[in-house]
Design an enzyme around this catalytic site. Structure first.
Site, mmCIF file in Angstrom:
data_model
loop_
_atom_site.group_PDB
_atom_site.id
_atom_site.type_symbol
_atom_site.label_atom_id
_atom_site.label_comp_id
_atom_site.label_asym_id
_atom_site.label_seq_id
_atom_site.Cartn_x
_atom_site.Cartn_y
_atom_site.Cartn_z
ATOM 1 N N GLU A 133 29.059 59.589 31.243
ATOM 2 C CA GLU A 133 28.583 60.726 32.041
ATOM 3 C C GLU A 133 27.057 60.787 32.134
ATOM 4 O O GLU A 133 26.500 60.985 33.216
ATOM 5 C CB GLU A 133 29.162 62.043 31.524
ATOM 6 C CG GLU A 133 30.684 62.152 31.653
ATOM 7 C CD GLU A 133 31.212 61.924 33.073
ATOM 8 O OE1 GLU A 133 30.417 61.919 34.027
ATOM 9 O OE2 GLU A 133 32.441 61.731 33.225
ATOM 10 N N MET A 180 36.944 63.711 40.365
ATOM 11 C CA MET A 180 37.412 62.846 39.287
ATOM 12 C C MET A 180 37.483 61.393 39.759
ATOM 13 O O MET A 180 38.018 61.103 40.820
ATOM 14 C CB MET A 180 38.795 63.340 38.822
ATOM 15 C CG MET A 180 39.425 62.488 37.759
ATOM 16 S SD MET A 180 38.464 62.495 36.209
ATOM 17 C CE MET A 180 38.837 60.853 35.616
ATOM 18 N N GLU A 181 36.962 60.515 38.907
ATOM 19 C CA GLU A 181 36.734 59.112 39.288
ATOM 20 C C GLU A 181 37.931 58.196 39.100
ATOM 21 O O GLU A 181 37.744 56.986 38.903
ATOM 22 C CB GLU A 181 35.550 58.574 38.472
ATOM 23 C CG GLU A 181 35.825 58.371 36.965
ATOM 24 C CD GLU A 181 35.396 59.531 36.078
ATOM 25 O OE1 GLU A 181 35.300 60.666 36.586
ATOM 26 O OE2 GLU A 181 35.186 59.296 34.873
ATOM 27 N N ASN A 182 39.168 58.694 39.165
ATOM 28 C CA ASN A 182 40.347 57.839 39.002
ATOM 29 C C ASN A 182 40.167 56.513 39.742
ATOM 30 O O ASN A 182 39.714 56.491 40.882
ATOM 31 C CB ASN A 182 41.577 58.530 39.580
ATOM 32 C CG ASN A 182 41.663 59.970 39.170
ATOM 33 O OD1 ASN A 182 41.745 60.259 37.990
ATOM 34 N ND2 ASN A 182 41.586 60.876 40.142
ATOM 35 N N GLU A 204 41.867 63.279 33.016
ATOM 36 C CA GLU A 204 40.773 63.327 32.047
ATOM 37 C C GLU A 204 40.595 64.765 31.572
ATOM 38 O O GLU A 204 40.585 65.670 32.404
ATOM 39 C CB GLU A 204 39.459 62.839 32.665
ATOM 40 C CG GLU A 204 38.369 62.721 31.603
ATOM 41 C CD GLU A 204 37.036 62.214 32.138
ATOM 42 O OE1 GLU A 204 36.944 61.914 33.340
ATOM 43 O OE2 GLU A 204 36.112 62.134 31.343
ATOM 44 N N HIS A 217 28.235 59.862 42.495
ATOM 45 C CA HIS A 217 28.552 59.924 41.060
ATOM 46 C C HIS A 217 29.935 59.331 40.774
ATOM 47 O O HIS A 217 30.077 58.462 39.906
ATOM 48 C CB HIS A 217 28.478 61.379 40.593
ATOM 49 C CG HIS A 217 28.791 61.583 39.158
ATOM 50 N ND1 HIS A 217 27.814 61.728 38.188
ATOM 51 C CD2 HIS A 217 29.972 61.648 38.495
ATOM 52 C CE1 HIS A 217 28.385 61.878 37.006
ATOM 53 N NE2 HIS A 217 29.699 61.846 37.165
ATOM 54 N N GLU A 218 30.931 59.801 41.510
ATOM 55 C CA GLU A 218 32.296 59.310 41.237
ATOM 56 C C GLU A 218 32.400 57.828 41.564
ATOM 57 O O GLU A 218 33.044 57.068 40.843
ATOM 58 C CB GLU A 218 33.335 60.103 42.029
ATOM 59 C CG GLU A 218 33.298 61.618 41.823
ATOM 60 C CD GLU A 218 33.251 62.061 40.384
ATOM 61 O OE1 GLU A 218 33.795 61.369 39.516
ATOM 62 O OE2 GLU A 218 32.637 63.121 40.106
ATOM 63 N N HIS A 268 30.942 55.649 38.854
ATOM 64 C CA HIS A 268 31.803 55.538 37.666
ATOM 65 C C HIS A 268 32.661 54.270 37.715
ATOM 66 O O HIS A 268 33.157 53.840 36.685
ATOM 67 C CB HIS A 268 32.743 56.738 37.575
ATOM 68 C CG HIS A 268 32.212 57.891 36.763
ATOM 69 N ND1 HIS A 268 31.600 57.740 35.546
ATOM 70 C CD2 HIS A 268 32.243 59.233 36.991
ATOM 71 C CE1 HIS A 268 31.269 58.932 35.057
ATOM 72 N NE2 HIS A 268 31.644 59.857 35.913
HETATM 73 N N1 B3K Z 1 34.924 62.676 34.716
HETATM 74 C C1 B3K Z 1 35.205 63.876 35.446
HETATM 75 C C2 B3K Z 1 35.225 65.100 34.619
HETATM 76 C C3 B3K Z 1 36.514 65.354 33.963
HETATM 77 C C4 B3K Z 1 36.521 66.708 33.308
HETATM 78 C C5 B3K Z 1 37.724 66.895 32.485
HETATM 79 N N2 B3K Z 1 37.839 68.227 31.947
HETATM 80 C C6 B3K Z 1 34.252 64.078 36.565
HETATM 81 C C7 B3K Z 1 32.962 63.401 36.454
HETATM 82 O O1 B3K Z 1 32.144 63.648 35.598
HETATM 83 O O2 B3K Z 1 32.719 62.524 37.243
HETATM 84 ZN ZN ZN Z 2 31.123 61.843 35.775
#
Ligand code: B3K
Ligand code: ZN
Length: 883
Positions: free
Chosen positions: A325, A268-270, A126, A302-303, A306
C-alpha cells in the site's frame, strides 16, 4: 456467529510459515442470491518448511455441506470445526480436498465475501473475506493457481466474471449458463474476485510495450453507460506510465473494471478484475467534479499499479500491508504528479498527510508503518500504512536518487516475482542495488509517531559561515515510550535578501556544491551543519518539497514567513510558508479571542494575500491553494487544548476580513477565470482556473453582499459542469433563507436519479454551518435517498458531518457525540468495517476541553459497554478509552 467475546490480538512475532500449501484450486459457484453453493477442489501438499501442525482452514458464516479427502467423504469425527476454523488432522503429504459450502449473498450486509448489491453479485476478499466464501488457508503467503467456474441464470446475470483469462463458456438447459475463468498467475485468495450481473460494458484496447494486445473492459449499471470514458482513459495512461516509469508490463489478455454501488472502500485490485466503488470510477462533466475526475485517475492508477506492487509481488502477512500500500500510493502520487501539476499534487498530498496522518500518529491508534500487533486487520487500512508508508518509500527515493531507486525497484520485482514478502525484503533490494546501508532508516517502519525537528541557526558575518543545528525527537506513542533517532532526509536551501540562492558548500568539503537544494542526512538527535562562503545573512528554507514526514519547529516572524511566501524557489515551501503565516496569525488571534481582546487582522496578511492575488504569472491552482485557509481541524491540532468555538470564530473573522478588504481583487479574478461560454475540459489549466474562481467566490460570498448570492445562483444555473454547480450550492447552504431551500430542492429534483450526485447533495447539507444542521441530517436519514446499509450514503452524510463539520459535531450540548455513538451501534450490526471507520471521528477526543472530553468519554463508553461488538469496533473503542 459473532466474533469471540474478547477478540484475540495477533502478533507479528508469532508468525510461522504455513503448514500446508495449495498448488491449485478449482472453484465452482452455483449462483443464487439467496443460497449460493460453492464447491472448492484444493490440490494441497505439506509445506516442507512448515511447522508440521494440523491443516487449518479458515471459514466464517459458512454452512458446510460436505468434505471429501481424495474422493472419500469424511465423517464428522474426522475433522474439527468452530465458528472460524476447519481443522483436518493427519493428512498425507499430498492430497485433494473437495469442500462444498453454502452462503447467502443477499443477507451479507458486511459487504465482505460474496454479496448482493443492487442487481449484481460481487466479492470483496481483502483482507479476510475469502473465508466467508469457502474454507481455505486465508493468508497471503499461500499462493495458488485459480480456475473458477460460475453457473447462473442467464437472464438475471448475463455477465459472469472472474480473474484471469476466459477459458470456456456454455449454455445449460434450464435457462442457466456457465463460464470458466483461469488465472495462470499464482495468487493469494484475497485477490480472488467474482462478479455476476446485467451490466453495460465499454471496451477498448491497449498494446503493451512488447506488442501484446490487451482488451480493456469496464462494466457499469446500464444507466451509467456515458460515464466510462474517463476511467478507460486513466487506465490506458496508467498502463503506459508503469511501463515507462517502472518497466512493468501487463500480463493477462484482459483487464476488467466493474463499478459497484455498495462498497466498503474505494476500489480493489483483484487480479485482472478490479472492483470499484461506483463513486471512484464513474464520471461525466455534468455529474462529477474536477476533484472526482482527479481522484478517479489516481485510483484507477493505484489499483492498476498493484498488479506489480501487490499482486505479482505480494505481502507475506498483513503486518507487511504497507509493502504494497505505501509503495503503491507513492507510485500513484508520482503518476498523478507526472500527468498533472507536480507542485499541486505535493501540496495536496502533504495537506492530507498532516491533517489526517499526523492526527492518527498523535492519537490512541498510533502505530508503526509495519505494526507489531492488531486485533482486526480491517482497522489497519490506515493513513499511516498508506500515506506515511508512501512517504517512507519516497524518502528512500530521495536518499538513493531517481536512478538508484529505479535500480532498487527493478531488483525487487525481479527477485521477488511470484513471492509473498516483507518490508525488510523491499528495503534489502534497495540496499543491495545501491550498496547503501538503510539499517537506521528502517526505524521508519518500526517506530510510530511524528518526529519533530527543531532548527536553530546562526550567521557569522565575519567568517561568512552559516551554522544550522537540527535536533530531532519523537513523542511517545502507545506501547513505545522511547524512540531512537531516525535517518531523516532534509532538503534545504539558502536565500539572500533578494530571493536568490546562496551556495551550499559544507565546511569540510573541498569543492563548491553546485545545486540550489541540498539533502542533509539527519541521523543523530542533534547535528550541526556549517556552510561556508555565505556572503550575506541568509534565510534558510528547510524540508523543501516536504522531504520527510516530520513537524518542523523553526522560529520565524511574520515578515520572514511573508518573505518566503513571496520569494522561495520551491513551490511547496512557498505554499507552506503561507500556511504557517496564516496559522501563526490565527493562533495569536485565538489567544486574543480567549481574552476578550478585540480582533484585528495584521496588515501583513492582507498585503501578502493581495500580492498573491495580483501575481499574474502564477499558476491559478497554486494561487487557489495559497488563498485557502488551514482547516478548523488542522488548527485544532496545533493547540494544546483545542478551543472549538474560538477556532471557528477566528477562522471566520480572518476570512470575512480578507474578503472585505480585498473584495475588488477577488471580484476581478473571479471574472477573469469564470468562462461560462467555454465548454468543460478536464485538464490542469481549466481545473486550476475553476478552483481559483471558486475560491474567489467563497470570499465574495463572505462579504454578505446580496449581489454575490445572485452571482452564485447564476453560476449554478449557467454551469455545464458539476464543479461549478456544486461550488455554488456549497456556498448557498451556509446562508439561511428561501434561496437556499430553493437551490437544494432544485438540485435534488434535477439529480435524484444519480447516486453519486445525490451523495454530494447529502454532503453539502452535512457540512452546512447553520445551527439546525444535525436536525436536518436526522431528517435526511429518513429520506428515500438515504440508506444506512449503503456505505457511500453513510460516509456522505454521517461521516462528513462528524469529521468535517467540527463546530457542530463538537456542539457544547454533546448532541453530535451522542448522535455518532447511536449510529455506530446501529452500523456495527450491519457493517462492522463502516462502523469502526466512523469511530475515527473520536480519534482526537483527548485534545478538547474537559467538558467535551467527558461527553466524548461517555459516548465511547456507551459503545464499549455494548454486548457482542464486532472485533472492528471493539478494538478501536477500547484503544481510544485505554489510559
Ligand atoms: N487493497 C484495497 C483495500 C482493501 C481494504 C480491505 N478492508 C484497496 C487498495 O488499497 O488498493
Ligand atoms: Zn492499494
Amino acid at each position: 456467529m459473532n466474533a469471540p467475546a474478547s477478540p484475540q490480538t495477533i502478533r507479528l512475532a508469532d508468525y510461522t510459515v504455513p503448514s500446508y500449501l495449495v498448488d491449485n484450486v478449482d472453484l465452482h459457484f452455483d449462483l443464487d442470491a439467496s443460497t449460493t453453493q460453492v464447491t472448492s477442489i484444493l490440490n494441497m501438499r505439506r509445506n516442507p518448511k512448515g511447522p508440521g501442525e494440523d491443516c487449518v482452514l479458515n471459514g466464517e458464516h459458512l454452512q458446510l455441506v460436505s468434505i471429501k479427502l481424495d474422493g472419500r467423504l469424511l465423517t464428522a469425527a474426522e475433522f474439527q470445526r468452530s465458528n472460524t476454523q476447519l481443522i483436518l488432522p493427519q493428512l498425507p503429504e499430498k492430497f485433494q480436498l473437495e469442500i462444498v459450502t453454502e452462503i447467502h449473498p443477499d443477507q451479507n450486509t458486511a459487504l465482505e465475501g460474496l454479496y448482493h448489491s443492487g442487481t449484481l453479485v460481487c466479492t470483496q476478499c481483502e483482507a479476510e473475506g475469502f473465508r466467508r466464501i469457502t474454507y481455505y488457508p486465508d493468508r497471503p503467503d499461500v499462493m495458488a493457481v485459480f480456475t473458477v467456474t460460475i453457473t447462473a441464470d442467464k437472464q438475471q446475470w448475463p455477465i459472469l466474471l472472474s480473474n484471469g483469462n476466459l477459458q470456456e463458456q456454455g449454455e445449460l438447459e434450464d435457462g442457466r449458463h456457465w463460464v470458466r475463468w483461469h488465472d495462470p498467475h499464482p495468487k493469494p485468495c484475497y485477490l480472488f474476485a467474482l462478479v455476476a450481473g446485467d451490466l453495460y460494458m465499454q471496451q477498448d484496447s491497449f498494446t503493451t510495450i512488447s506488442g501484446r494486445d490487451v482488451t480493456l473492459q469496464i462494466y457499469v449499471d446500464k444507466e451509467n453507460h456515458d460515464k466510462c470514458d474517463h476511467a478507460l482513459m486513466s487506465l490506458k495512461q496508467s498502463m503506459r506510465w508503469d511501463e515507462e516509469a517502472y518497466g512493468r508490463e501487463y500480463d493477462l489478455d484482459v483487464f476488467m473494471i466493474v463499478a459497484v454501488n455498495d462498497f466498503n472502500m474505494g476500489a480493489m485490485e483483484n487480479k485482472g478484475l478490479n472492483i470499484f466503488n461506483a463513486a471512484c470510477v464513474l464520471a461525466s462533466p455534468q455529474t462529477a467534479t474536477d476533484n472526482d475526475f482527479y481522484t478517479i485517475q489516481s485510483i484507477v492508477g493505484h489499483e492498476y499499479f498493484h498488479n506489480w506492487s501487490g499482486n505479482r509481488v505480494t505481502c507475506r502477512d498483513w503486518f507487511q500491508l504497507s509493502l504494497k500500500e505505501g509503495f503503491t500510493v507513492m507510485r500513484d502520487q508520482s503518476f498523478s504528479a507526472d500527468l498533472n501539476s507536480a507542485a499541486v499534487q505535493r501540496i495536496d498530498d502533504v495537506d492530507q498527510l498532516r491533517s489526517l496522518q499526523f492526527a492518527e500518529d498523535a492519537g490512541p491508534m498510533a502505530h508503526p508503518v509495519r505494526p507489531d500487533s492488531y486485533i482486526e486487520i480491517s482497522n489497519f487500512y490506515t493513513v499511516t500504512i498508506y500515506e506515511k508508508g508512501a512517504e517512507v518509500v519516497r524518502m528512500i527515493k530521495t536518499l538513493l536518487g531517481d536512478e538508484g531507486f529505479r535500480k532498487g525497484t527493478d531488483l525487487y520485482f525481479d527477485r521477488h516475482d511470484g513471492q509473498a514478502v516483507t518490508t525488510d525484503d523491499f528495503v534489502k533490494a534497495m540496499e543491495e542495488a545501491n550498496h547503501y546501508d538503510l539499517t537506521q532508516f528502517k526505524r521508519w517502519y518500526t517506530q510510530a509517531g511524528t518526529p519533530v525537528i527543531t532548527a536553530f541557526y546562526n550567521y557569522d558575518a565575519i567568517k561568512k559561515i552559516f551554522t544550522l543545528t537540527l535536533q530531532q525527537s519523537c513523542p511517545a506513542t502507545p506501547g513505545q515510550t522511547e524512540k531512537q533517532p531516525f535517518l531523516i532526509p532534509v532538503a534545504m536551501g539558502l536565500l539572500d535578501s533578494a530571493g536568490n540562492s546562496l551556495p551550499l558548500q559544507l565546511i569540510d568539503e573541498a569543492q563548491p556544491y553546485d545545486k540550489d537544494t541540498r539533502v542533509l542526512e539527519l541521523n543523530e538527535s542533534e547535528q550541526t551543519f556549517r556552510f561556508i562562503g555565505v556572503e550575506q545573512k541568509p534565510i534558510v528554507s528547510l524540508l523543501r518539497g516536504f522531504s520527510a514526514p516530520v513537524k518542523l519547529l523553526i522560529e520565524r516572524d511574520n515578515e520572514e514567513l511573508a518573505f518566503l511566501m513571496a520569494n522561495e524557489k520551491d513551490s511547496f515551501n512557498r505554499w507552506d510558508a503561507g500556511q504557517s503565516l496564516f496559522i501563526q496569525i490565527m493562533l495569536s488571534l485565538i489567544a486574543d479571542y480567549q481574552q476578550n481582546t478585540a480582533l484585528q487582522l495584521p496588515e501583513i496578511l492582507v498585503k501578502q494575500c493581495a500580492a498573491v492575488l495580483q501575481d499574474k504569472a502564477a499558476d491559478p491552482a497554486l494561487v487557489a491553494r495559497m488563498l485557502t485557509l488551514p482547516s478548523e481541524n488542522y488548527l485544532a491540532a496545533q493547540m494544546k487544548v483545542a478551543d472549538v468555538d474560538a477556532i471557528h470564530h477566528v477562522r471566520k473573522f480572518v476570512k470575512d476580513s480578507l474578503a472585505m478588504q480585498l473584495k475588488a481583487q477577488f471580484d476581478a479574478l473571479y471574472q477573469q477565470h469564470n468562462l461560462p461560454n467555454v465548454a468543460y475540459q478536464f485538464n490542469s489549466e481549466h481545473m486550476g482556473r475553476r478552483s481559483l474562481k471558486n475560491v474567489c467566490l467563497g470570499y465574495l460570498m463572505a462579504t454578505n453582499d446580496p449581489m454575490q448570492t445572485q452571482r452564485c445562483l447564476k453560476q449554478m444555473k449557467q454551469a455545464d459542469n458539476m464543479t461549478d454547480t456544486l461550488a455554488g450550492l456549497r456556498l448557498m447552504v451556509d446562508q439561511a433563507g428561501i434561496e437556499r431551500e430553493h437551490a437544494l430542492r432544485a438540485f435534488y429534483e434535477q439529480w435524484q436519479h444519480d447516486r453519486q450526485v445525490v451523495d454530494k447533495w447529502l454532503t453539502v447539507q452535512a457540512l452546512s454551518s447553520l445551527p439546525d444542521t444535525l436536525i436536518r441530517i436526522k431528517g435526511l436519514m429518513k429520506h428515500p435517498a438515504f440508506s444506512i446499509k449503503n456505505p457511500n450514503n453513510v460516509r456522505a452524510l454521517i461521516g462528513q458531518f462528524c469529521r468535517n463539520n467540527p463546530a457542530l459535531f463538537h456542539a457544547k450540548d454533546g448532541s453530535g457525540y451522542r448522535f455518532l455513538a447511536e449510529q455506530i451501534l446501529v452500523l456495527d450490526k450491519l457493517n462492522p468495517q463502516v462502523a469502526s471507520r466512523q469511530l475515527g471521528a473520536f480519534n482526537s477526543w483527548r485534545r478538547y476541553d474537559e467538558k467535551r472530553q467527558q461527553m466524548m468519554r461517555e459516548a465511547l463508553q456507551s459503545i464499549a459497554q455494548q454486548q457482542d461488538l464486532s472485533s472492528d469496533v471493539y478494538e478501536i473503542v477500547n484503544k481510544y478509552l485505554a489510559d
